[in-house]
Motif scaffolding. Structure first.
Motif, PDB file in Angstrom:
ATOM      1  N   GLY A   1     -37.519 -54.715  79.447  1.00 31.84           N
ATOM      2  CA  GLY A   1     -37.271 -55.891  78.633  1.00 31.84           C
ATOM      3  C   GLY A   1     -37.216 -57.198  79.379  1.00 31.84           C
ATOM      4  N   THR A   2     -37.311 -57.163  80.708  1.00 38.42           N
ATOM      5  CA  THR A   2     -37.180 -58.422  81.444  1.00 38.42           C
ATOM      6  C   THR A   2     -38.403 -59.322  81.284  1.00 38.42           C
ATOM      7  OG1 THR A   2     -37.994 -57.328  83.445  1.00 38.42           O
ATOM      8  CG2 THR A   2     -35.602 -57.467  83.168  1.00 38.42           C
ATOM      9  N   GLU A   3     -39.468 -58.786  80.659  1.00 36.11           N
ATOM     10  CA  GLU A   3     -40.658 -59.609  80.412  1.00 36.11           C
ATOM     11  C   GLU A   3     -40.572 -60.383  79.106  1.00 36.11           C
ATOM     12  OE1 GLU A   3     -41.066 -56.119  77.878  1.00 36.11           O
ATOM     13  OE2 GLU A   3     -40.456 -56.360  79.981  1.00 36.11           O
TER      14      GLU A   3
ATOM     15  N   PHE B   1     -35.092 -65.113  82.100  1.00 34.52           N
ATOM     16  CA  PHE B   1     -35.502 -66.035  83.153  1.00 34.52           C
ATOM     17  C   PHE B   1     -34.995 -65.582  84.519  1.00 34.52           C
ATOM     18  CE2 PHE B   1     -34.532 -68.508  79.267  1.00 34.52           C
ATOM     19  CZ  PHE B   1     -35.810 -68.995  78.976  1.00 34.52           C
ATOM     20  N   GLY B   2     -35.687 -66.023  85.547  1.00 41.57           N
ATOM     21  CA  GLY B   2     -35.210 -65.848  86.912  1.00 41.57           C
ATOM     22  C   GLY B   2     -34.314 -67.011  87.303  1.00 41.57           C
TER      23      GLY B   2
ATOM     24  N   GLU C   1     -30.968 -52.352  79.723  1.00 45.84           N
ATOM     25  CA  GLU C   1     -32.194 -52.953  79.190  1.00 45.84           C
ATOM     26  C   GLU C   1     -31.888 -54.269  78.490  1.00 45.84           C
ATOM     27  OE1 GLU C   1     -34.158 -51.346  75.712  1.00 45.84           O
ATOM     28  OE2 GLU C   1     -32.458 -50.022  75.320  1.00 45.84           O
ATOM     29  N   VAL C   2     -32.899 -55.117  78.482  1.00 45.65           N
ATOM     30  CA  VAL C   2     -32.901 -56.305  77.625  1.00 45.65           C
ATOM     31  C   VAL C   2     -33.713 -55.921  76.395  1.00 45.65           C
ATOM     32  CG1 VAL C   2     -33.545 -58.735  77.434  1.00 45.65           C
ATOM     33  CG2 VAL C   2     -32.830 -57.805  79.660  1.00 45.65           C
ATOM     34  N   TYR C   3     -33.178 -56.171  75.207  1.00 48.53           N
ATOM     35  CA  TYR C   3     -33.908 -55.743  74.014  1.00 48.53           C
ATOM     36  C   TYR C   3     -34.190 -56.916  73.086  1.00 48.53           C
ATOM     37  CZ  TYR C   3     -29.224 -55.554  71.836  1.00 48.53           C
ATOM     38  OH  TYR C   3     -27.967 -55.847  71.371  1.00 48.53           O
ATOM     39  N   GLY C   4     -35.197 -56.714  72.268  1.00 46.09           N
ATOM     40  CA  GLY C   4     -35.628 -57.719  71.306  1.00 46.09           C
ATOM     41  C   GLY C   4     -37.061 -57.426  70.905  1.00 46.09           C
TER      42      GLY C   4
END
Length: 467
Positions: A117-119, A124-125, A279-282
């Motif tokens: 999910g980081t994409e 952001f970095g 995870e990052v979700y969406g």
């Protein structure tokens, strides 16, 4: 010591490069030799990390500029800005003009957070955000600040800087050197809650006490911590008891916030410990982040282990502050795993682990992004010691060109609009004048000029006056 002038190029005009130049120059002159040092940087202005990597509300750290200024103002190191290594000049060019090259390019890429999910848009970095709020000329002029709930992943000082800048009201930054576009962006920010997440417990944070205490002094921002994130088991208490004074000071600060009632501030800064990111979700952008709760690992003092409890937090933006990485340099060996130039005490090594004559590294590109700015002094000393040893042993290759100004002719012939120290003094005075002329009530030391072309034009205006 060789009878003629030693010529050395340093790539990178941040603290690492400047310290290396200063130490090297003194060592050679003290030994009775003569030396010419050219300090190159891809940016039009000097100071690297100090100008473009330190939060603007940290004038104490930026005060290091005073000593760096004195080193460059002494006239023994020639600054050449707006020159890109690998684009404007290559290794063959440097080999032709210098006995040795020291790479001090730092680490400017964000380390990856290896979870799904980081994409997603909205993730952001930290390095990119820092570049934006510090007015880096190659950063975007605008930054999306439409999220209400924001996560910052990491438990180091960069994470604190990012979180503080997100939570702080723009007007409270007016006394700093933030550019006008950054002030406007932060003034329109929708952020109400910033959550800092760390995988380990509060006794294992990588903050420093001053930076942590600063969070509690941000106007109209409540710092909130959670009792369940403070393990009270025997192993944790023993680990804390055996820790250094810095850790104990931070522990007292964090425990003090546990008993402090929120004031009803318009913004909140939440510190979460014992949260391992999953995870990052969406769907089309960030909608939240999932974590597994961790607990102290009795078999590994200071370590943690997952306990299977899954937690979801609704969020609209995520900032990864889990470390920096160095970037490969053209025609120079690079260790992709560690993100550094392979070296032995500063001597650059070839793929067979043999020193490459005349090539050296210092700073984060040498040892990785660890340690504070002051650590670069001892690091530079080690590298310079190796270079001086090689000089004494006749191991440095002879350049083809020994005219100190020949490299300037090369740059001019290629149409490179390089900047010099006198030009930086003009740009510095210009930015200070912008601060003095600012119409706000804040006492502003300077207002940064952001566009590269504008910086170059102002810096090179001194040449027009001279001609």
């Amino acid at each position: 010591m060789t009878p003629h002038t030693l010529r050395v190029a340093i790539i990178g005009a941040g603290p690492a490069g400047i310290y290396a130049g200063n130490i090297l120059g003194k060592a050679v002159r003290d030994a009775g030799g003569t030396i010419g040092i050219d300090l190159f940087d891809t940016l039009p202005a000097p100071y690297g990390l100090i100008r473009y990597g330190v939060a603007p509300d940290h004038p104490r750290i930026k005060g290091i500029v005073t000593s760096l200024h004195e080193m460059l103002d002494a006239g023994t190191i020639r600054f050449l800005g707006n020159v890109g290594y690998g684009t404007d000049l290559g290794l063959d060019d440097l080999r032709a003009h210098y006995h040795a090259v020291i790479f001090a390019t730092g680490a400017i890429r964000d380390a990856k957070l290896p979870i799904p999910g980081t994409e997603l848009p909205g993730c952001f970095g930290a390095a990119d955000f820092v570049s934006w709020f510090d007015g880096h000329p190659d950063a975007p002029r605008d930054w999306p600040l439409d999220a209400h709930q924001v996560a910052v992943i990491g438990n180091g000082n960069v994470a604190l800087d990012v979180a503080r800048m997100l939570a702080k009201h723009a007007d409270d930054l007016l006394p700093t050197d933030i550019p006008e576009n950054v002030y406007s962006g932060l003034a329109a920010s929708a952020v109400t809650d910033v959550h800092i997440f760390g995988r380990r417990g509060p006794a294992q944070v990588k903050f420093t006490p001053i930076e942590l205490r600063e969070l509690g002094a941000v106007p109209d921002v409540d710092v909130i911590v959670y009792e369940e994130d403070f393990p009270r088991d025997e192993a944790s208490e023993q680990f804390l008891a055996a820790s250094n004074n810095q850790v104990k000071v931070m522990s007292r600060t964090l425990n003090g916030w546990l008993t402090k009632e929120p004031s009803g501030a318009s913004r909140r800064l939440h510190l979460h410990f014992l949260h391992s990111p999953l995870e990052v979700y969406g769907t089309e952008s960030v909608e939240g982040m999932r974590f597994e709760r961790t607990a102290p690992d009795p078999a590994n003092p200071g370590g943690v282990t997952g306990i299977g409890e899954i937690l979801d937090y609704p969020l609209q933006a995520v900032y990864r502050a889990v470390g920096y990485r160095g970037s490969p340099l053209a025609e120079v060996p690079f260790d992709e795993t560690r993100g550094v130039i392979p070296n032995d005490g500063g001597r650059v090594l070839d793929p067979a682990a043999r020193p490459i004559p005349g090539l050296y590294a210092t700073g984060w590109i040498k040892r990785g992004p660890v340690g504070l700015i002051g650590h670069t002094k001892s690091d530079a000393l080690e590298t310079v010691t190796r270079l001086v040893e090689d000089l004494g042993n006749g191991l440095l290759p002879e350049p083809v060109e020994d005219d100190a100004d020949a490299i300037l002719a090369v740059l001019s012939a290629r149409g490179i609009r390089f900047t010099e120290w006198d030009g930086w003094l003009v740009l510095d005075a210009h930015e200070r004048a912008l601060g003095a002329a600012d119409g706000s009530a804040a006492d502003r030391e300077r207002v940064k000029v952001v566009p590269r072309d504008e910086q170059v034009n102002i810096s090179r205006s001194v040449e027009l006056v001279a001609s």
